[in-house]
Scaffold this motif. Structure first.
Motif, PDB file in Angstrom:
ATOM      1  N   LYS A  65      -8.226   3.180   3.525  1.00  0.00           N
ATOM      2  CA  LYS A  65      -9.381   3.101   2.634  1.00  0.00           C
ATOM      3  C   LYS A  65      -9.220   3.800   1.286  1.00  0.00           C
ATOM      4  CE  LYS A  65     -11.311   1.301   6.310  1.00  0.00           C
ATOM      5  NZ  LYS A  65     -11.109  -0.109   6.548  1.00  0.00           N
ATOM      6  N   SER A 121       0.555   3.763   3.178  1.00  0.00           N
ATOM      7  CA  SER A 121       0.972   3.411   4.537  1.00  0.00           C
ATOM      8  C   SER A 121       2.356   2.777   4.566  1.00  0.00           C
ATOM      9  CB  SER A 121      -0.034   2.432   5.153  1.00  0.00           C
ATOM     10  OG  SER A 121      -0.032   1.220   4.407  1.00  0.00           O
ATOM     11  N   ASP A 166       0.868  -1.179   0.000  1.00  0.00           N
ATOM     12  CA  ASP A 166       0.000   0.000   0.000  1.00  0.00           C
ATOM     13  C   ASP A 166       0.908   1.233   0.000  1.00  0.00           C
ATOM     14  OD1 ASP A 166      -1.714   2.081   0.545  1.00  0.00           O
ATOM     15  OD2 ASP A 166      -2.154   1.442   2.601  1.00  0.00           O
ATOM     16  N   VAL A 180      -0.342  -4.777   2.534  1.00  0.00           N
ATOM     17  CA  VAL A 180      -1.678  -5.164   3.029  1.00  0.00           C
ATOM     18  C   VAL A 180      -2.797  -5.127   1.987  1.00  0.00           C
ATOM     19  CG1 VAL A 180      -1.235  -4.427   5.419  1.00  0.00           C
ATOM     20  CG2 VAL A 180      -2.080  -2.752   3.758  1.00  0.00           C
ATOM     21  N   PRO A 236      -6.923  -1.566   3.372  1.00  0.00           N
ATOM     22  CA  PRO A 236      -7.534  -1.825   4.681  1.00  0.00           C
ATOM     23  C   PRO A 236      -7.060  -0.835   5.739  1.00  0.00           C
ATOM     24  CG  PRO A 236      -5.837  -3.453   4.232  1.00  0.00           C
ATOM     25  CD  PRO A 236      -5.984  -2.623   2.978  1.00  0.00           C
ATOM     26  N   LEU A 237      -6.006  -0.095   5.455  1.00  0.00           N
ATOM     27  CA  LEU A 237      -5.523   0.824   6.493  1.00  0.00           C
ATOM     28  C   LEU A 237      -6.241   2.170   6.438  1.00  0.00           C
ATOM     29  CD1 LEU A 237      -1.786  -0.165   6.692  1.00  0.00           C
ATOM     30  CD2 LEU A 237      -3.435  -0.162   8.558  1.00  0.00           C
TER      31      LEU A 237
END
Lengths: 123, 808
Positions: free
Chosen positions: A72, A47, A44, A51, A69-70
């Motif tokens: 969005k 971040s 990602d 993930v 998932p961190l």
């Protein structure tokens, strides 16, 4: 350029992702609702965590997507482009099914994107 | 320029706030005799039901110098300074007197033993006296008197109201309205003694108050007597320094709020403007704004004020607007239903002059803006509820009388500033920020202006979460695919999928990773753990009520040690274990489940924890077993999926060590049972929970929480905490009470059944996952190398534990 088998097609659940480790590269492989497969880099870019395979799969205006998932941010599964922030994208990898098995072809070495990102961040 | 303000009540607050808002850059000093800055007197009574003094107190605008608990003893207009009780002098260029008023206490024998109802200290004194009292008397049946009587009743006293006029609230209602009002108040068990004066406050042989004697000789037994018989302007400073004052008190001011000395202004209840002393917050605020504007060189003027009032006292709506007489009047009276409505009309039957409402104030909101204007419909139609809802307000019609905001101002805010909701209007215009009675009107103006507030969840569903909930419930839908095929479009996203997953979980309570539902979950629910910044997860076993045996603590310690996890105590009285990789989660949980732990749902939009203080079992102050209650509640609601996370706490006494009022539902023990507070949260915008119900038995408490939670789950928006939900609920706390305690919608049986279903079908989702090879199969690092740890996860050490290291 070579194809690597990662798992059986049936092992992939619709609208979910898995992560495969291919020559040291983490590849996120997604199966969409209609059965198509897509592969993106698992990193990602927002971040710095690996993930993306764990994001929610969906659509935006018909285009298949995954949301980090961190935080969005939504990425196109087709182009790898981030649809929430212009100029950010993740590498797309080739994926296909042969004899009921999923194969991926990692198009770039692991360091390439990192370098590109470093250049983008600097400039 | 140096401005000195004497007095620090609401008018002084509005004055300094307006100055600050206009960018005043001189020195402003506010000197107040109370120990705290100005506070909200409109909601003073809520102090007795648990609102703290801090919550009522207004924030001091930046740059203002305050001198609290300081009395000004003299004004030297020659030297231009004020003298304080400590002998100091505060020089001014402009002086603003905002000294307010004092309650009028009739000069009868024994009056010194009575209380008044004005400050937080007054309320403290009344509360203390009420502890040993059975009966109380309020002298004065006006607005404030009824409020004081309500307060006495809330403190558990049998209350009487003594009013000199022949009926209650003579300033707001006529005789007919007064009789209906009396019926309402007597039905609540209060004694009404209208048309009666006061002879003396009687004390017993022990010197304590024993009652109130009326002029006819009868004695009303009471241990607490409160005088609330009007106010007198505090004009003694002005008088002593030679400023003009009115014959019956009040500092004479012109329309610029200037006194007879042009460098001295007076605002608020101490001022006599146009021959009137105003005791309502609206006009006092206007005065403060006018004075601030003038001092800054403006031309604002105070031209009198609308004294219209709408309030709900002792559960009865009372409203009055415009004139209280007229050539013609139309009356609707229903003594059985307790409703009285009257309109005053000009002799040509065309112009609305005013109106009075008791028991149903709905005409007030719709008709007040039409005072002095042509009647918008036949008078008899206007007297019935809702008739006004379709009326178009003229731009100059005043909508918010507290802050003097007209319909036109609101329309401008909507049209020019793109405001789309009530909070936006409040922020732009201040309308609705003081008493809130005009909020329904604000909503209507929004709707009529054509603002379309999209309630669509996302591009895939044109419905709000609450609507989707109803669709799923009523049509018996069990899968996302079914729902989106029939009621949506596309294949969903990170917004609608978890929302629908939550709805399905709330309604059906199956495993969140069963079948297609697994693909709807955010990563936290998908792996039943909390993702952290480096892609690892944290694990929180449930520790109900924060109570844990040494054996279980040791197991947690051993698991953390064996898997090398970072360990931290959470705010919810549990233990969080960080740094677990996906493939480690099943092994970690196998050990925890074996030791008797269950999922703590720290990863879910679900009930998290019910904190507790140690309670009556150990604590010398505790009055109930808060730990036992917290455990019972946590076990009852564990696993309950909801629009957002749910937190709770139980305190064993009023000292509130569990901080229950910062929770979605908080319980505080009383001698008689439990007080239930709802709608609190910490976080970005902290909010104290509101008292929903008092002194509940355990059974009543659980039933009320059941319904509160289920009603919230049914009707809240996605990711809307109970605090925001409660604030957006039409009718607020009263409405919530009607729905879940009086069953006004007839849905309580349904809510109860839904909660029973949840409780009966709960199963620990980690245990179920460990028992299901298919679900377990997803807990792998790499699909083609399941046992290989993710090489990107790297830790360093800090204070003897791991911490994540990011690659960049």
């Amino acid at each position: 350029m070579s194809w690597t088998r990662i798992c059986a097609y049936d092992a992939l659940a619709p609208e979910r992702g898995v992560c495969a480790l291919v020559d040291g590269v983490q590849v996120a492989v997604f199966r969409t609702y209609d059965g198509d497969l897509h592969a993106l880099d698992n990193l990602d870019p927002f971040s710095g965590a690996y993930v993306l395979s764990r994001g929610i799969v969906g659509t935006r205006k018909g285009e298949p997507t995954v949301a980090s998932p961190l935080h969005k941010q939504v990425f196109s599964l087709v182009t790898g482009r981030c649809l929430d922030e212009e100029g950010v994208s993740v590498p797309v990898h080739a994926v296909r099914v042969r004899d009921g098995l999923v194969e991926v072809n990692v198009r770039r070495p692991a360091g390439f994107f990192e370098e590109l990102r470093a250049v983008a961040a600097a400039g | 320029m140096r401005i000195v303000v004497v007095g620090y009540g609401p008018a002084a607050h509005r004055f300094v706030e307006t100055l600050a808002g206009k960018g005043f850059d001189g020195r402003v000093t506010v000197i107040g005799e109370e120990p705290r800055p100005a506070y909200d007197r409109v909601h003073l009574t809520s102090y007795l039901s648990g609102t703290s003094a801090d919550e009522l107190t207004y924030a001091v605008p930046g740059g203002i110098v305050t001198r609290l608990a300081t009395r000004v003893t003299a004004v030297d207009r020659e030297a231009r300074h004020v003298v304080t009780a400590d002998g100091g002098a505060e020089p001014y260029d402009v002086l603003v007197l905002a000294t307010g008023s004092a309650p009028f206490v009739p000069p009868v024998p024994g009056a010194e033993h009575a209380f008044v109802y004005r400050t937080i200290e007054d309320l403290d004194a009344i509360r203390a006296a009420a502890k040993d009292a059975v009966e109380g008397v309020v002298v004065g049946g006006g607005l404030l008197g009824l409020e004081a009587a309500d307060a006495l009743r809330a403190l558990g006293l049998k209350a009487h109201i003594v009013e000199m006029s022949p009926w209650l609230m003579p300033r707001q209602v006529d005789e007919g309205g007064g009789s209906v009002l009396k019926g309402h108040i007597e039905s609540l068990g209060l004694g009404v003694h209208a048309g009666s004066g006061v002879q003396e406050v009687v004390t017993g042989p022990d010197g304590r108050v024993a009652g109130l004697r009326k002029p006819d000789g009868t004695l009303l037994e009471a241990q607490v007597v409160v005088f609330s018989a009007g106010i007198r302007p505090r004009d003694e400073l002005a008088r002593a320094c030679g400023l003009d004052v009115g014959e019956r008190g009040g500092i004479v001011v012109d329309s610029a709020m200037r006194t007879s000395d042009p460098s001295v202004y007076a605002v608020g209840e101490c001022a006599l403007a146009g021959g009137m002393v105003y005791g309502l917050v609206g006009p006092c605020n206007t005065m403060a704004e006018v004075a601030a504007d003038r001092i800054m060189g403006g031309t604002a003027a105070f031209e009198g004020a609308d004294m219209s009032t709408k309030l709900k006292l002792l559960g009865v709506e009372v409203a009055q607007f415009g004139a209280m007489d007229g050539a013609l009047d139309v009356t609707y009276m229903d003594p059985v239903g307790g409703v009285y409505k009257k309109l005053f009309i000009s002799d040509d039957a065309r112009t609305l002059l005013g109106g009075i409402c008791v028991g149903d104030a709905s005409p007030y909101t719709a008709l007040r803006p039409f005072v002095g204007k042509e009647l918008p419909a036949a008078p008899s139609d206007l007297l019935f509820s809702g008739a006004g809802a379709t009326l178009d307000l003229p731009d100059e019609a005043q909508v918010c009388s507290c802050n003097n905001v007209c319909a036109g101002d609101i329309r401008t805010a909507i049209a020019d500033q793109g405001v789309t909701d009530v909070p936006g209007i409040k922020g732009c215009t201040r309308a609705g920020t003081t008493c809130g009675s005009c909020v329904p009107m604000l909503k209507q103006l929004l709707e009529k202006s054509g603002v379309e507030v999209s309630k669509a969840l996302c591009e895939h569903f044109a419905y709000s979460r609450a609507e989707l909930f109803d669709i799923v419930r009523v049509r018996g839908i069990t899968t996302f695919s079914e729902l989106i095929a029939e009621h949506g479009q596309g294949r969903g996203c990170d917004i609608c999928k978890p929302a629908v997953a939550s709805i399905l979980a709330s309604l059906h309570n199956g495993h969140v990773l069963d079948g297609e539902r697994a693909a709807l979950q955010d990563t936290n629910d998908a792996f039943l753990a909390n993702i952290q910044k480096n892609g690892t997860y944290s694990v929180v076993p449930r520790i109900p009520g924060g109570e844990i045996t040494p054996e279980k603590l040791i197991v947690i310690g051993e698991v953390a040690r064996d898997f090398g996890l970072y360990t931290k105590i959470t705010g919810g009285q549990r233990i969080d274990l960080f740094g677990a990789r996906i493939e480690q989660l099943p092994e970690i949980w196998r050990r925890l489940v074996e030791a008797g732990f269950e999922s703590g749902h720290a990863y879910g939009k679900a009930l998290r924890t019910v904190k507790s203080c140690v309670g009556s079992t150990w604590c010398r102050y505790g009055v109930q077993d808060s730990v036992g209650m917290a455990i019972a509640l946590e076990l009852r609601y564990r696993g309950l999926r909801s629009p957002h996370k749910l937190k709770s706490a139980v305190s064993g006494c009023a000292r509130e060590c569990a901080e229950a009022r910062s929770k979605d539902f908080g319980i505080i023990a009383t001698e008689q049972g439990w007080n239930l507070y709802v709608g609190g949260n910490g976080g970005f915008k902290p909010r104290h929970a509101d008292l929903l119900a008092k002194d509940l038995s355990t059974e009543e408490l659980i039933r009320t929480i059941d319904r509160f939670l289920m009603f919230y789950i049914r009707t809240a928006d996605r990711l809307q905490r109970t605090a925001a939900w409660l604030e957006s609920l039409d009718g607020g706390l009263d409405y919530l009470r009607e729905v879940i305690m009086e069953d006004s919608l007839g849905i309580c049986a349904d809510l109860d059944a839904q909660m029973e279903h949840h409780v009966a079908t709960y199963a620990d989702e980690w245990r179920a996952t460990l028992d299901d090879p298919e679900k377990l199969g997803r807990f792998v690092s790499f699909v083609n190398a399941p046992g290989v740890p993710d090489p990107s996860i790297v830790f360093a050490s800090e204070r003897g534990q791991i911490k994540p290291v990011m690659a960049r």
